[in-house]
Scaffold this motif. Structure first.
Motif, mmCIF file in Angstrom:
data_model
loop_
_atom_site.group_PDB
_atom_site.id
_atom_site.type_symbol
_atom_site.label_atom_id
_atom_site.label_comp_id
_atom_site.label_asym_id
_atom_site.label_seq_id
_atom_site.Cartn_x
_atom_site.Cartn_y
_atom_site.Cartn_z
ATOM 1 N N ASN A 187 0.832 -1.220 0.000
ATOM 2 C CA ASN A 187 0.000 0.000 0.000
ATOM 3 C C ASN A 187 0.860 1.260 0.000
ATOM 4 O O ASN A 187 0.584 2.212 0.730
ATOM 5 C CB ASN A 187 -0.950 0.016 1.202
ATOM 6 C CG ASN A 187 -1.840 -1.201 1.254
ATOM 7 O OD1 ASN A 187 -2.279 -1.697 0.214
ATOM 8 N ND2 ASN A 187 -2.095 -1.707 2.457
ATOM 9 N N GLY A 245 -1.996 5.340 -2.919
ATOM 10 C CA GLY A 245 -3.390 5.036 -3.172
ATOM 11 C C GLY A 245 -4.300 6.203 -2.871
ATOM 12 O O GLY A 245 -3.845 7.332 -2.612
ATOM 13 N N ARG A 263 -5.879 3.689 6.458
ATOM 14 C CA ARG A 263 -4.976 2.813 5.725
ATOM 15 C C ARG A 263 -3.655 2.653 6.471
ATOM 16 O O ARG A 263 -3.274 3.496 7.283
ATOM 17 C CB ARG A 263 -4.682 3.399 4.320
ATOM 18 C CG ARG A 263 -5.918 3.694 3.489
ATOM 19 C CD ARG A 263 -6.593 2.421 3.021
ATOM 20 N NE ARG A 263 -5.780 1.706 2.066
ATOM 21 C CZ ARG A 263 -5.802 1.938 0.754
ATOM 22 N NH1 ARG A 263 -6.611 2.865 0.251
ATOM 23 N NH2 ARG A 263 -5.034 1.227 -0.054
#
Length: 705
Positions: free
Chosen positions: A520, A523, A529
């Motif tokens: 990740n 994004g 997150r």
């Protein structure tokens, strides 16, 4: 005309040939037989690192008699014939009685060494004194044994221990260095079929398990193995990473000794307040083989903002004056949810009973909040306890069993609150945010102390409110060189984004590590997150530098045979900083070496040394702040020569002479060249005499003419 000494050359030739044959035999047998001080010494075969001798037949070779026959006067008066007699060779053997197979014997100190190689206090074999290294990795304790002395197994390599009848064992002494079980791969197995969980053998080895030894015990007739209870506690974090609380014993697992637990597999957790948490896998504990009952902690982080809600009881006197505040409860509730709490109708503090006179109104959670219930002292019972009587009250602990919304999938149990009430009072199941009580929802207080009322709850849909702000947390996770073991996790930063924003992060540079991968890394923000960067160590510890500040102080540059046994090398680096021992760049396993303090004293095991190939090997000490290296040269095997001396009276004595020269192929003995030269000289002399004789005959014929 032939001269009188015409046969002299032939005689000399025969003598030389005989001498060469005798010298050849002496050279051949001289490698195994020598004569000294009137005794005959018989040299046994070469033994490899084993001082025990074997009995050989001893041959005594008589001297060869040489007989010279006179010349044949009628035919060839100048020829000499040499012969050897084999009748003079006699064979002698050791007595058959000395070739017995039993090793049992009574020692000088009165102890008894049995055929199994172990030493006992006496021939009754009831007290086991010592099990030597020579018995190997397996040993069976005879059924006659009742006592095992302290240190009996110290120094041995026993890994499989069997008791013929362990129920007879009444005591086992303390051992300092056995069992030496440093890892699950080095497990010690104990079999005591017929023993129970209370037998001396079982309790002795279970205590060693509790002390961290890797031992598997097999006992009773069903082959029951030892198991341990592994419990899992949850550390609950707020969305911002703040620790909220730890919930203990959320789940547990029964694990067989020596096995690795399965651990927690759930990736989410919902507490009794309805707050959902996600497991922070980078903070998962390293599970170890089970050697005792123990807990592990897993970390879960709230997926939405949570806030602490505090419930206060304000105690007033009969006139309405505040006496004090009592914190009744703290709740961690999700943002957007509405607190619910049911307070008891009366509250007793000391000898004063207070009645609930005011309750707060709960609002939607948007941040930390405090709600206060007001209690006022009864007018009939002052704090001094003045002439009135006080009705006895009893404490009731309220617990809840929590299930998923299907009412059957069990989540867990926890304590909700506690009440102090009079006997006969009816308590209704308190409200728990996110859950609904079902089944029996009331409890009547009895006239007894330490009561517990347990209600059943099932999950309802937790209320939540939308938010436009989300947080992105960046973690840096560090692994060893093989990426199989996590060393450390660091929280680099936590940033707040609006919904729909984009994010992107880059790896950082850390000394001793190199970047491997990311999860990740970039994004769009539509929820909280996490970004994870993974790094692997460039050295064994992830912290070792290239500084060779340490040196080998003893045992450097050794040259040893492969069967020398253990090899000890000392380095001046501190033991508490050692991170790895390497040989030729390969990190050694724990069962291949030991280290002791006194700087760092390294001992390579005999089995490991014997596994090394002949040639040079680099031994490296790696520390957190430096290293040291030395060469270890492995040569051929050490040989031991065992000799027997046979005296003139027939008695046999033995001695040992150790030859540390590495075994090589046998070379050519130069004495054989001497034998060959003498033989050829003798043959040449005979041929020369024949030529002289022929010339003399021819000369005689010419004279006759």
């Amino acid at each position: 005309m032939v001269k009188k000494n015409k046969g002299l050359l032939k005689k000399i030739g025969c003598i030389l040939i005989s001498a060469s044959i005798l010298l050849t035999g002496w050279t051949f047998f001289g490698s195994s037989i020598s004569i000294a001080d009137g005794d005959t010494t018989i040299v046994d075969e070469v033994l490899n690192e084993d001082p025990d001798t074997t009995e050989e037949d001893v041959e005594e070779v008589a001297e060869t008699e040489e007989t010279e026959e006179s010349e044949d006067a009628a035919d060839a008066s100048d020829e000499t014939t040499t012969t050897f007699s084999t009748d003079s060779l006699e064979l002698y053997s050791l007595p058959a009685a000395s070739l017995g197979t039993s090793l049992a014997s009574t020692n000088d100190d009165g102890t008894y060494t049995a055929d199994d190689g172990a030493t006992y206090a006496d021939s009754s074999m009831t007290e086991l004194v010592k099990v030597p290294k020579s018995v190997g990795t397996s040993f069976t304790v005879p059924s006659s044994v009742t006592v095992i002395d302290a240190g009996a197994f110290d120094g041995s390599d026993v890994k499989n221990l069997t008791f013929e009848d362990g129920t007879k064992i009444t005591s086992i002494g303390t051992h300092n260095s056995w069992p030496n079980t440093g890892s699950v791969d080095d497990m010690t197995y104990v079999s005591c079929l017929g023993c129970s969980s209370t037998s001396v053998v079982v309790t002795y080895f279970q205590d060693l398990q509790d002390a961290g030894k890797f031992i598997e015990i097999n006992f009773d007739n069903s082959g029951t193995t030892t198991t341990f209870t592994i419990t899992y506690d949850y550390i609950l974090l707020a969305k911002d990473g703040t620790v909220l609380r730890t919930e203990t014993g959320v789940s547990n697992e029964t694990v067989v000794a020596g096995k690795i637990p399965n651990g927690v597999t759930a990736t989410t957790y919902t507490d009794a307040n309805g707050v959902e948490y996600a497991r922070v896998t980078d903070l998962d504990p390293d599970l170890e083989v089970a050697t005792k009952n123990r807990p592990y902690e897993y970390t879960f982080q709230a997926t939405i903002d949570t806030y602490e809600i505090t419930i206060i009881y304000q105690l007033n006197d009969a006139d309405g004056n505040k006496v004090k505040d009592v914190t009744a409860k703290t709740l961690d509730l999700a943002s957007g949810s509405t607190p619910t709490y049911t307070a008891e109708s009366t509250y007793t503090d000391g000898t004063t009973t207070y009645n609930l006179t005011s309750s707060p109104t709960f609002e939607e959670v948007t941040g930390p909040a405090t709600y206060t219930y007001v209690y006022t002292a009864s007018s009939s019972g002052g704090e001094s306890g003045g002439g009135g009587s006080t009705t006895p009250t009893y404490t009731v602990t309220i617990k809840g069993n929590f299930y998923e919304n299907d009412g059957t999938t069990y989540i867990g149990e926890r304590t909700i609150t506690s009440y102090t009430q009079e006997a006969g009072k009816v308590i209704t199941a308190p409200t728990v945010d996110g859950y609904t009580a079902f089944g029996t929802t009331t409890y009547t207080v009895t006239a007894s102390n330490s009561q517990t009322a347990t209600f059943t709850y099932k999950k309802t849909t937790a209320s939540s409110s939308s938010t436009k702000k989300f947080k992105v947390t960046v973690y840096d996770v560090f692994y060893d060189q093989t990426m199989t073991k996590k060393i450390e996790t660091k929280t680099r930063q936590t940033d707040t984004y609006s919904q729909g924003d984009t994010f992107s992060y880059d790896p950082k540079t850390y000394s001793g590590y190199e970047y491997v991968s990311a999860e990740n890394q970039s994004g769009t923000v539509n929820a909280d997150r996490t970004v994870t960067f993974k790094y692997k160590a460039t050295t064994a510890s992830g912290k070792t530098t290239s500084n060779s500040k340490y040196s080998v102080t003893a045992g450097a540059n050794q040259k040893v045979p492969s069967n020398v046994g253990t090899v000890t090398i000392t380095c001046d680096g501190p033991l508490d900083k050692i991170v790895a021992i390497k040989v030729d760049g390969v990190t050694l396993a724990q069962n291949q070496f030991t280290v002791e303090s006194g700087s760092t004293i390294l001992t390579l095991t005999a089995s490991y040394v014997s596994s090394l190939s002949a040639g040079d090997h680099v031994v490296r000490f790696e520390y957190t702040d430096g290293w040291a290296e030395t060469l270890l040269t492995i040569t051929g095997k050490t040989t031991t020569t065992v000799t027997y001396k046979v005296s003139s009276d027939g008695s046999i004595s033995s001695g040992h002479t150790k030859d540390t020269t590495p075994t090589t192929a046998d070379g050519f003995d130069s004495r054989y060249l001497l034998c060959l030269a003498i033989f050829l000289l003798g043959a040449g002399t005979i041929l020369f005499s024949k030529q002289k004789k022929l010339e003399a005959i021819l000369a005689g014929e010419r004279d006759d003419e």
